[in-house]
Scaffold this active site. Structure first.
Site, PDB file in Angstrom:
ATOM      1  N   SER A 192      85.440 120.891  46.618  1.00  7.65           N
ATOM      2  CA  SER A 192      86.328 121.466  45.610  1.00  7.65           C
ATOM      3  C   SER A 192      86.451 122.961  45.836  1.00  7.65           C
ATOM      4  O   SER A 192      85.556 123.605  46.393  1.00  7.65           O
ATOM      5  CB  SER A 192      85.763 121.214  44.207  1.00  7.65           C
ATOM      6  N   TYR A 206      78.036 121.908  38.296  1.00  7.47           N
ATOM      7  CA  TYR A 206      78.994 121.247  39.183  1.00  7.47           C
ATOM      8  C   TYR A 206      79.414 122.142  40.344  1.00  7.47           C
ATOM      9  O   TYR A 206      79.331 121.737  41.504  1.00  7.47           O
ATOM     10  CB  TYR A 206      80.229 120.806  38.398  1.00  7.47           C
TER      11      TYR A 206
END
Length: 226
Positions: free
Chosen positions: A127, A149
């Site tokens: 990501s 995350y």
């Protein structure tokens, strides 16, 4: 998004193993892929469990004898935003176990099968939030503070570089894909891109030519800075 990646690879004429720990969802996905003309089969897989991963590798070996492409798509997001000063440590452990250790566990288990391929590829779903460059660039919005995350994606980026260095002898191309902000159950379907759009970069990396890049973080626009 995992389904759309499988669908895209199946459309290229490849036999696709669909790994999932939820039996019903796995069966439904395989049935839909087959109905669309893909050669698909189910692979029971929990990336946090050693025995499950070993059994998955054995199943693929028995069915195909080798593995041409590995796509590590399993992912947990946790809460967002999430301050590191107040984060629950169990949340950190849970996300690291799936998003990082799970990738290492599966990659290592599948590596003997990848070594049998003439053109091995490995794609990890990363990501933009894992990019330290983007996280520290003034004016760039990567979604707020993330104590768990985003760091797991930075860790994933780092381990991918090490895999690319170690495995250069077998000519494997191993890269991380940035699918963008995709509307999936990971984010409560709040994303701005469809799963079909998000899957495109992983499919492209899976089908790279032999002179393609390795050890990079890539999105639809090209290489993303680490």
């Amino acid at each position: 998004m995992g389904y759309e990646i499988a669908a895209g690879l199946g459309a290229l004429g490849w036999s696709v193993g669909v790994g999932a720990r939820d039996e019903q969802r796995r069966m439904n996905a395989v049935a839909e892929l087959r109905a669309a003309g893909a050669d698909a089969f189910g692979v029971p897989l929990d990336v946090t469990d050693d025995e499950s991963v070993t059994a998955a590798a054995r199943l693929i070996e028995e069915r195909a004898g080798r593995l041409d492409v590995l796509v590590n798509n399993a992912d947990l997001a946790g809460s967002w935003p999430e301050d590191p000063t107040t984060i629950d440590l169990d949340t950190v452990r849970r996300l690291v176990e799936t998003n990082v250790i799970g990738v290492i566990r599966v990659t290592n288990a599948m590596l003997p099968l990848l070594r049998r391929s003439a053109h091995p590829r490995s794609v990890n779903q990363s990501s933009h939030v894992g990019s330290l460059a983007l996280q520290t660039t003034p004016g760039v919005d990567v979604g707020g503070i993330s104590g768990a995350y985003a760091p797991t994606k930075t860790y994933l980026n780092a381990i991918t570089i090490q895999y690319a260095k170690e495995l250069s002898d077998i000519k494997i191309l191993i890269n991380n894909a940035c699918p963008g902000y995709v509307a999936t159950d990971l984010n409560g379907f709040s994303g701005t891109q469809t799963p079909e759009q998000g899957a495109m970069i992983a499919i492209r990396l899976a089908a790279l030519p032999d002179d393609g890049p390795t050890g990079q973080l890539v999105d639809d626009n090209g290489v993303v800075p680490w």
